[in-house]
Design an enzyme around this catalytic site. Structure first.
Site, PDB file in Angstrom:
ATOM      1  N   THR A 131       0.823  -1.210   0.000  1.00 14.37           N
ATOM      2  CA  THR A 131       0.000   0.000   0.000  1.00 14.37           C
ATOM      3  C   THR A 131       0.859   1.263   0.000  1.00 14.37           C
ATOM      4  OG1 THR A 131      -1.477   1.287   1.430  1.00 14.37           O
ATOM      5  CG2 THR A 131      -0.104  -0.313   2.528  1.00 14.37           C
ATOM      6  N   ASP A 132       0.265   2.359  -0.483  1.00 11.88           N
ATOM      7  CA  ASP A 132       0.974   3.650  -0.426  1.00 11.88           C
ATOM      8  C   ASP A 132       1.053   4.184   1.003  1.00 11.88           C
ATOM      9  OD1 ASP A 132      -1.716   4.309  -0.075  1.00 11.88           O
ATOM     10  OD2 ASP A 132      -1.736   5.920  -1.557  1.00 11.88           O
ATOM     11  N   GLU A 133       0.294   3.580   1.933  1.00  5.73           N
ATOM     12  CA  GLU A 133       0.254   4.125   3.291  1.00  5.73           C
ATOM     13  C   GLU A 133       1.587   3.974   4.018  1.00  5.73           C
ATOM     14  OE1 GLU A 133      -3.404   3.426   5.424  1.00  5.73           O
ATOM     15  OE2 GLU A 133      -4.516   3.111   3.571  1.00  5.73           O
ATOM     16  N   TYR A 156      -1.645  -0.472  10.979  1.00  2.94           N
ATOM     17  CA  TYR A 156      -1.798  -1.129   9.672  1.00  2.94           C
ATOM     18  C   TYR A 156      -0.610  -0.817   8.772  1.00  2.94           C
ATOM     19  CZ  TYR A 156      -3.216  -1.630   4.784  1.00  2.94           C
ATOM     20  OH  TYR A 156      -3.235  -1.937   3.440  1.00  2.94           O
ATOM     21  N   LYS A 160       2.432  -3.229   7.255  1.00  2.00           N
ATOM     22  CA  LYS A 160       2.691  -3.416   5.818  1.00  2.00           C
ATOM     23  C   LYS A 160       4.129  -2.975   5.489  1.00  2.00           C
ATOM     24  CE  LYS A 160       0.208  -4.583   2.922  1.00  2.00           C
ATOM     25  NZ  LYS A 160      -0.162  -5.935   2.393  1.00  2.00           N
TER      26      LYS A 160
HETATM   27  P1  NAD Z   1      -9.516  -7.404   2.274  1.00  5.31           P
HETATM   28  O1  NAD Z   1      -9.496  -7.084   3.738  1.00  5.31           O
HETATM   29  O2  NAD Z   1     -10.744  -7.150   1.482  1.00  5.31           O
HETATM   30  O3  NAD Z   1      -9.148  -8.948   2.051  1.00  5.31           O
HETATM   31  C1  NAD Z   1      -8.129  -9.583   2.771  1.00  5.31           C
HETATM   32  C2  NAD Z   1      -8.276 -11.092   2.538  1.00  5.31           C
HETATM   33  O4  NAD Z   1      -7.217 -11.746   3.249  1.00  5.31           O
HETATM   34  C3  NAD Z   1      -9.601 -11.670   3.077  1.00  5.31           C
HETATM   35  O5  NAD Z   1     -10.154 -12.549   2.137  1.00  5.31           O
HETATM   36  C4  NAD Z   1      -9.167 -12.407   4.342  1.00  5.31           C
HETATM   37  O6  NAD Z   1     -10.003 -13.521   4.640  1.00  5.31           O
HETATM   38  C5  NAD Z   1      -7.752 -12.847   3.984  1.00  5.31           C
HETATM   39  N1  NAD Z   1      -6.925 -13.057   5.183  1.00  5.31           N
HETATM   40  C6  NAD Z   1      -6.782 -12.236   6.247  1.00  5.31           C
HETATM   41  N2  NAD Z   1      -5.946 -12.784   7.152  1.00  5.31           N
HETATM   42  C7  NAD Z   1      -5.546 -13.967   6.629  1.00  5.31           C
HETATM   43  C8  NAD Z   1      -4.661 -14.985   7.089  1.00  5.31           C
HETATM   44  N3  NAD Z   1      -4.040 -14.892   8.277  1.00  5.31           N
HETATM   45  N4  NAD Z   1      -4.463 -16.074   6.296  1.00  5.31           N
HETATM   46  C9  NAD Z   1      -5.099 -16.183   5.098  1.00  5.31           C
HETATM   47  N5  NAD Z   1      -5.948 -15.242   4.635  1.00  5.31           N
HETATM   48  C10 NAD Z   1      -6.164 -14.151   5.383  1.00  5.31           C
HETATM   49  O7  NAD Z   1      -8.255  -6.625   1.665  1.00  5.31           O
HETATM   50  P2  NAD Z   1      -8.097  -5.895   0.255  1.00  5.31           P
HETATM   51  O8  NAD Z   1      -8.617  -4.520   0.356  1.00  5.31           O
HETATM   52  O9  NAD Z   1      -8.565  -6.786  -0.816  1.00  5.31           O
HETATM   53  O10 NAD Z   1      -6.493  -5.789   0.201  1.00  5.31           O
HETATM   54  C11 NAD Z   1      -5.713  -6.854  -0.329  1.00  5.31           C
HETATM   55  C12 NAD Z   1      -4.241  -6.459  -0.236  1.00  5.31           C
HETATM   56  O11 NAD Z   1      -4.011  -5.268  -0.961  1.00  5.31           O
HETATM   57  C13 NAD Z   1      -3.757  -6.222   1.187  1.00  5.31           C
HETATM   58  O12 NAD Z   1      -2.470  -6.757   1.313  1.00  5.31           O
HETATM   59  C14 NAD Z   1      -3.741  -4.705   1.299  1.00  5.31           C
HETATM   60  O13 NAD Z   1      -2.757  -4.274   2.216  1.00  5.31           O
HETATM   61  C15 NAD Z   1      -3.394  -4.299  -0.118  1.00  5.31           C
HETATM   62  N6  NAD Z   1      -3.890  -2.994  -0.551  1.00  5.31           N
HETATM   63  C16 NAD Z   1      -5.211  -2.666  -0.417  1.00  5.31           C
HETATM   64  C17 NAD Z   1      -5.667  -1.431  -0.871  1.00  5.31           C
HETATM   65  C18 NAD Z   1      -7.121  -1.039  -0.767  1.00  5.31           C
HETATM   66  O14 NAD Z   1      -7.462   0.118  -1.054  1.00  5.31           O
HETATM   67  N7  NAD Z   1      -8.027  -1.929  -0.405  1.00  5.31           N
HETATM   68  C19 NAD Z   1      -4.770  -0.520  -1.443  1.00  5.31           C
HETATM   69  C20 NAD Z   1      -3.419  -0.888  -1.570  1.00  5.31           C
HETATM   70  C21 NAD Z   1      -3.001  -2.135  -1.132  1.00  5.31           C
HETATM   71  P1  TYD Z   2     -10.807   3.943   4.362  1.00  2.00           P
HETATM   72  O1  TYD Z   2     -11.772   3.566   3.295  1.00  2.00           O
HETATM   73  O2  TYD Z   2     -10.915   3.278   5.699  1.00  2.00           O
HETATM   74  O3  TYD Z   2      -9.349   3.768   3.755  1.00  2.00           O
HETATM   75  P2  TYD Z   2      -7.899   4.264   4.338  1.00  2.00           P
HETATM   76  O4  TYD Z   2      -8.047   4.620   5.758  1.00  2.00           O
HETATM   77  O5  TYD Z   2      -7.060   3.036   4.132  1.00  2.00           O
HETATM   78  O6  TYD Z   2      -7.502   5.411   3.465  1.00  2.00           O
HETATM   79  O7  TYD Z   2     -10.933   5.501   4.602  1.00  2.00           O
HETATM   80  C1  TYD Z   2     -10.777   6.421   3.531  1.00  2.00           C
HETATM   81  C2  TYD Z   2     -10.870   7.817   4.119  1.00  2.00           C
HETATM   82  O8  TYD Z   2     -12.212   8.030   4.595  1.00  2.00           O
HETATM   83  C3  TYD Z   2      -9.968   8.030   5.331  1.00  2.00           C
HETATM   84  O9  TYD Z   2      -9.454   9.361   5.289  1.00  2.00           O
HETATM   85  C4  TYD Z   2     -10.884   7.863   6.523  1.00  2.00           C
HETATM   86  C5  TYD Z   2     -12.228   8.356   5.998  1.00  2.00           C
HETATM   87  N1  TYD Z   2     -13.428   7.704   6.573  1.00  2.00           N
HETATM   88  C6  TYD Z   2     -14.482   8.483   7.050  1.00  2.00           C
HETATM   89  O10 TYD Z   2     -14.438   9.737   7.037  1.00  2.00           O
HETATM   90  N2  TYD Z   2     -15.578   7.850   7.555  1.00  2.00           N
HETATM   91  C7  TYD Z   2     -15.684   6.495   7.624  1.00  2.00           C
HETATM   92  O11 TYD Z   2     -16.717   5.956   8.123  1.00  2.00           O
HETATM   93  C8  TYD Z   2     -14.607   5.699   7.097  1.00  2.00           C
HETATM   94  C9  TYD Z   2     -14.666   4.203   7.128  1.00  2.00           C
HETATM   95  C10 TYD Z   2     -13.492   6.355   6.573  1.00  2.00           C
END
Ligand code: NAD
Ligand code: TYD
Length: 351
Positions: A131-133, A156, A160
């Site tokens: 992630t970019d975070e 988080y 990562k």
């Molecule tokens: P998500 O939370 O929707 O899905 C995570 C999946 O991992 C779930 O299916 C969960 O059951 C599985 N999981 C969790 N713990 C586990 C374990 N111990 N063993 C096996 N499986 C396990 O997450 P997402 O949003 O799809 O993100 C996927 C990846 O991409 C993550 O690594 C996240 O850090 C990265 N990422 C997400 C975003 C975003 O905006 N969602 C952006 C950049 C990077």
């Molecule tokens: P989120 O979707 O949780 O992603 P991330 O924290 O990984 O960026 O949140 C996106 C943005 O929205 C973040 O600045 C937090 C804000 N947010 C709210 O204002 N209200 C909410 O209920 C949630 C879940 C997030």
């Protein structure tokens, strides 16, 4: 036939990636390993579950015996590792689960890959999805590049960042053929409604308060999930070992802009008067240590591998609203049971 392990394939991004891989590469056996936490849902993959090149294995990435056994069973050529605890708010209330899955789980996979491949890295690849975070928080100016100093600020992002360092360490120390991408906020169908966009759409639908943290001025750089999947495919096949690629959509929006846009779109689709749902917006206590702004410079990916997002934000958000409004049963299923407890704990005394 090649064999690939995708971890976290029942989650949001993972399910889009698994579907893409199964359909695009019929000669690759796709093994989806997922623990099925609250965020994992096999319903996300109903349409492809019977495909001959797809298999699901339920399990925990921290379980080293299981991971070793899977490598012995399938002789993986590659791993795309997405399994993670992924929600910042949950990491603030329960950091240990993030340390366990995101750090220990990643090292467990690295160890298994290293042992199974045993120095024979020809045609092998370990892809870590991050992630970019990890780069921390920007002020009003500037972008994250691949050389921006790591400065994670939530449990988080710290977990990562730690996993990214370990993946690189296994490359430098043991020669493991790794590649990493760091992506901005994704949006699209199948995202668990604890994240901003699906949570707000669902709440508008049910005329529930729309919780906006602080003043709603935090900025995120939004990327449609399908474009992230395309980037992962490209980097998996053409990225350089040991390299990192930033992936972002150049779609910076303040949270309040997103919430108001969703009110307008959903109201229009539901035949309500335009913007009616804006009255549901409720400013709540800010997230602890809330990062102000994320913005990705994805120049390297564009110039070296030719990636560009294919969907504009306006197209992507319309597709997303349509998806949630026509998949009410999915939303109902994932928001029953434990979700209600989570929601009460997270928002109970804020709303
Ligand atoms: P998500 O939370 O929707 O899905 C995570 C999946 O991992 C779930 O299916 C969960 O059951 C599985 N999981 C969790 N713990 C586990 C374990 N111990 N063993 C096996 N499986 C396990 O997450 P997402 O949003 O799809 O993100 C996927 C990846 O991409 C993550 O690594 C996240 O850090 C990265 N990422 C997400 C975003 C975003 O905006 N969602 C952006 C950049 C990077
Ligand atoms: P989120 O979707 O949780 O992603 P991330 O924290 O990984 O960026 O949140 C996106 C943005 O929205 C973040 O600045 C937090 C804000 N947010 C709210 O204002 N209200 C909410 O209920 C949630 C879940 C997030």
């Amino acid at each position: 036939m090649k064999n690939i392990l995708i971890t976290g394939g029942a989650g949001f991004i993972g399910s889009h990636l698994v579907r893409h891989w199964v359909k695009t590469y019929p000669d690759t056996m796709v093994v989806n390993l997922d623990k099925l936490t609250y965020a994992g849902n096999l319903e996300n993959l109903k349409d492809i579950e019977k495909m001959p090149n797809y298999v699901f294995e339920k399990g925990d990435i921290v379980d080293s015996e299981l991971i070793t056994a899977l490598f012995e069973k399938y002789h993986f050529d590659g791993v795309i590792h997405l399994a993670a605890e992924s929600h910042v708010d949950r990491s603030i209330s329960n950091p240990m689960e993030f340390i366990r899955t995101n750090i220990v789980g990643t090292v467990t996979l690295l160890n298994a890959a290293r042992a199974a491949w045993n120095g024979n890295f020809e045609g092998k690849r370990f892809y870590h999805v991050s992630t970019d975070e990890v780069y921390g928080s920007l002020g009003d100016e500037g972008y994250f590049t691949e050389t921006t100093r790591y400065d994670p600020r939530s449990p988080y992002s710290a977990s990562k960042a730690s996993s990214d360092h370990l993946v690189r360490a296994y490359h430098h120390t043991y020669g493991l053929p790794v590649v990493i991408s760091n992506c901005s906020n994704n949006y699209g169908g199948f995202q668990f409604p604890e994240k901003l966009i699906p949570l707000v759409i669902n709440n508008i639908r049910h005329r529930k308060p729309l919780p906006v943290y602080g003043k709603g001025l935090n900025v995120r750089d939004w990327l449609y999930v399908g474009d992230h999947v395309q980037a992962i495919d490209l980097i998996y096949h053409q990225g350089q070992n040991g390299e990192t690629y930033n992936v972002g959509g150049h779609n910076e929006k303040q949270n309040i802009e997103i919430v108001k846009l969703l009110c307008r779109l959903v109201d229009r689709k539901l035949g309500r008067s335009e913007g009616e749902s804006e009255s549901l917006i409720t400013y709540v206590q800010d997230r602890a240590g809330h990062d102000l702004r994320y913005a990705i410079d994805s120049h390297k990916l564009a110039t070296t591998l030719g990636w560009q997002p294919s969907v504009t934000f306006e197209q992507g958000i319309t597709l997303t609203v349509d998806w949630y409004l026509s998949n009410e049963e999915w939303l109902r299923n994932v928001t029953s049971g434990d979700y209600l407890k989570y929601y009460e704990k997270q928002y109970g005394d804020r709303l």
